[in-house]
Design a protein around this motif. Sequence first.
Motif, PDB file in Angstrom:
ATOM      1  N   THR A  68       0.821  -1.211   0.000  1.00 16.09           N
ATOM      2  CA  THR A  68       0.000   0.000   0.000  1.00 16.09           C
ATOM      3  C   THR A  68       0.856   1.263   0.000  1.00 16.09           C
ATOM      4  OG1 THR A  68      -1.750  -1.152   1.193  1.00 16.09           O
ATOM      5  CG2 THR A  68      -1.826   1.256   1.212  1.00 16.09           C
ATOM      6  N   GLY A  69       0.606   2.087  -0.991  1.00 18.06           N
ATOM      7  CA  GLY A  69       1.227   3.401  -1.076  1.00 18.06           C
ATOM      8  C   GLY A  69       0.137   4.453  -1.027  1.00 18.06           C
ATOM      9  N   ARG A  70       0.403   5.559  -0.370  1.00 17.10           N
ATOM     10  CA  ARG A  70      -0.617   6.601  -0.162  1.00 17.10           C
ATOM     11  C   ARG A  70      -0.158   7.951  -0.718  1.00 17.10           C
ATOM     12  NH1 ARG A  70      -3.988   4.043   3.232  1.00 17.10           N
ATOM     13  NH2 ARG A  70      -3.104   2.440   4.562  1.00 17.10           N
ATOM     14  N   SER A  82      -3.559  13.062 -13.707  1.00 16.31           N
ATOM     15  CA  SER A  82      -3.230  11.682 -14.072  1.00 16.31           C
ATOM     16  C   SER A  82      -2.116  11.173 -13.164  1.00 16.31           C
ATOM     17  CB  SER A  82      -2.779  11.595 -15.533  1.00 16.31           C
ATOM     18  OG  SER A  82      -3.842  11.943 -16.390  1.00 16.31           O
ATOM     19  N   LEU A  83      -2.309   9.966 -12.634  1.00 12.01           N
ATOM     20  CA  LEU A  83      -1.339   9.344 -11.739  1.00 12.01           C
ATOM     21  C   LEU A  83      -0.994   7.954 -12.238  1.00 12.01           C
ATOM     22  CD1 LEU A  83      -3.258  10.252  -8.506  1.00 12.01           C
ATOM     23  CD2 LEU A  83      -1.066  11.217  -9.134  1.00 12.01           C
ATOM     24  N   ARG A  84       0.242   7.554 -11.938  1.00 11.36           N
ATOM     25  CA  ARG A  84       0.680   6.188 -12.234  1.00 11.36           C
ATOM     26  C   ARG A  84       1.060   5.539 -10.908  1.00 11.36           C
ATOM     27  NH1 ARG A  84       5.053   6.487 -16.005  1.00 11.36           N
ATOM     28  NH2 ARG A  84       3.534   6.210 -17.633  1.00 11.36           N
ATOM     29  N   ALA A  85       0.489   4.366 -10.649  1.00 17.09           N
ATOM     30  CA  ALA A  85       0.828   3.586  -9.461  1.00 17.09           C
ATOM     31  C   ALA A  85       1.877   2.557  -9.870  1.00 17.09           C
ATOM     32  CB  ALA A  85      -0.412   2.893  -8.899  1.00 17.09           C
ATOM     33  N   ARG A  86       3.074   2.685  -9.306  1.00 19.37           N
ATOM     34  CA  ARG A  86       4.172   1.780  -9.653  1.00 19.37           C
ATOM     35  C   ARG A  86       4.813   1.268  -8.371  1.00 19.37           C
ATOM     36  NH1 ARG A  86       6.964   1.116 -14.354  1.00 19.37           N
ATOM     37  NH2 ARG A  86       6.202   3.060 -15.208  1.00 19.37           N
ATOM     38  N   ASN A  87       4.987  -0.046  -8.319  1.00 20.65           N
ATOM     39  CA  ASN A  87       5.645  -0.643  -7.154  1.00 20.65           C
ATOM     40  C   ASN A  87       7.151  -0.703  -7.389  1.00 20.65           C
ATOM     41  OD1 ASN A  87       5.371  -2.620  -9.163  1.00 20.65           O
ATOM     42  ND2 ASN A  87       5.436  -4.274  -7.687  1.00 20.65           N
ATOM     43  N   GLU A  96       4.045   3.640  -5.445  1.00 26.53           N
ATOM     44  CA  GLU A  96       4.139   5.090  -5.420  1.00 26.53           C
ATOM     45  C   GLU A  96       3.134   5.623  -6.427  1.00 26.53           C
ATOM     46  OE1 GLU A  96       7.951   6.904  -5.754  1.00 26.53           O
ATOM     47  OE2 GLU A  96       8.924   5.269  -4.663  1.00 26.53           O
ATOM     48  N   LEU A  97       2.373   6.600  -6.021  1.00 29.38           N
ATOM     49  CA  LEU A  97       1.426   7.261  -6.914  1.00 29.38           C
ATOM     50  C   LEU A  97       2.118   8.508  -7.456  1.00 29.38           C
ATOM     51  CD1 LEU A  97      -1.592   6.636  -4.647  1.00 29.38           C
ATOM     52  CD2 LEU A  97      -1.576   6.078  -7.074  1.00 29.38           C
ATOM     53  N   GLU A  98       2.624   8.383  -8.692  1.00 25.62           N
ATOM     54  CA  GLU A  98       3.402   9.447  -9.323  1.00 25.62           C
ATOM     55  C   GLU A  98       2.500  10.292 -10.211  1.00 25.62           C
ATOM     56  OE1 GLU A  98       5.694   6.800 -11.716  1.00 25.62           O
ATOM     57  OE2 GLU A  98       7.161   6.436 -10.161  1.00 25.62           O
ATOM     58  N   LEU A  99       2.657  11.600 -10.159  1.00 30.49           N
ATOM     59  CA  LEU A  99       1.948  12.464 -11.097  1.00 30.49           C
ATOM     60  C   LEU A  99       2.523  12.252 -12.485  1.00 30.49           C
ATOM     61  CD1 LEU A  99       1.668  15.808  -9.125  1.00 30.49           C
ATOM     62  CD2 LEU A  99      -0.202  14.326  -9.843  1.00 30.49           C
ATOM     63  N   ARG A 100       1.636  12.162 -13.459  1.00 30.51           N
ATOM     64  CA  ARG A 100       2.062  12.023 -14.850  1.00 30.51           C
ATOM     65  C   ARG A 100       1.931  13.357 -15.544  1.00 30.51           C
ATOM     66  NH1 ARG A 100      -0.407   7.506 -18.109  1.00 30.51           N
ATOM     67  NH2 ARG A 100       1.479   7.938 -19.251  1.00 30.51           N
ATOM     68  N   ARG A 101       2.861  13.650 -16.416  1.00 23.53           N
ATOM     69  CA  ARG A 101       2.774  14.882 -17.217  1.00 23.53           C
ATOM     70  C   ARG A 101       1.666  14.725 -18.234  1.00 23.53           C
ATOM     71  NH1 ARG A 101       9.027  14.811 -17.728  1.00 23.53           N
ATOM     72  NH2 ARG A 101       8.413  13.109 -19.029  1.00 23.53           N
ATOM     73  N   ALA A 102       1.774  13.693 -19.068  1.00 22.04           N
ATOM     74  CA  ALA A 102       0.773  13.417 -20.088  1.00 22.04           C
ATOM     75  C   ALA A 102       1.051  12.026 -20.630  1.00 22.04           C
ATOM     76  CB  ALA A 102       0.837  14.447 -21.214  1.00 22.04           C
ATOM     77  N   PRO A 103       0.016  11.299 -21.008  1.00 28.93           N
ATOM     78  CA  PRO A 103       0.238   9.977 -21.596  1.00 28.93           C
ATOM     79  C   PRO A 103       1.183  10.063 -22.784  1.00 28.93           C
ATOM     80  CG  PRO A 103      -2.073  10.302 -21.115  1.00 28.93           C
ATOM     81  CD  PRO A 103      -1.391  11.626 -20.894  1.00 28.93           C
TER      82      PRO A 103
END
Length: 107
Positions: A68-70, A82-87, A96-103
């Motif tokens: 679990t990442g918060r 937009s966020l990317r969840a990456r372990n 980690e829930l990282e902010l994405r710039r753009a797909p």
Amino acid sequence: MVALIEIEFAPHWVNAALVRTLARPFVTIDGVEHRQSWTDPSTYALEPGSHELAAFIRYRGTNAALGTGRRSVSVQAGQQVSLRARNGWANHMPFELELRRAPGLDE
């Protein structure tokens, strides 16, 4: 006017085959759980303001939330985040829930 939060799950390449095969991804938004996909992002319409997110996996047949990442995210009316969840490379490392710039720009 609502705000949008898009979340995609992208496991680390070291353990991607294992978790994609044996686990299912989930996210909670303000305590409400949503099942995610490994292949498609999900978009949620939310009220503007601050929201508490948690990303995790569950191995099939279990109820335990693992890795679990918060993250807290604030969104304004009409905004899309937009966020990317990456372990991490090891299964015990949290997402980690990282902010994405753009797909397509931050692969």
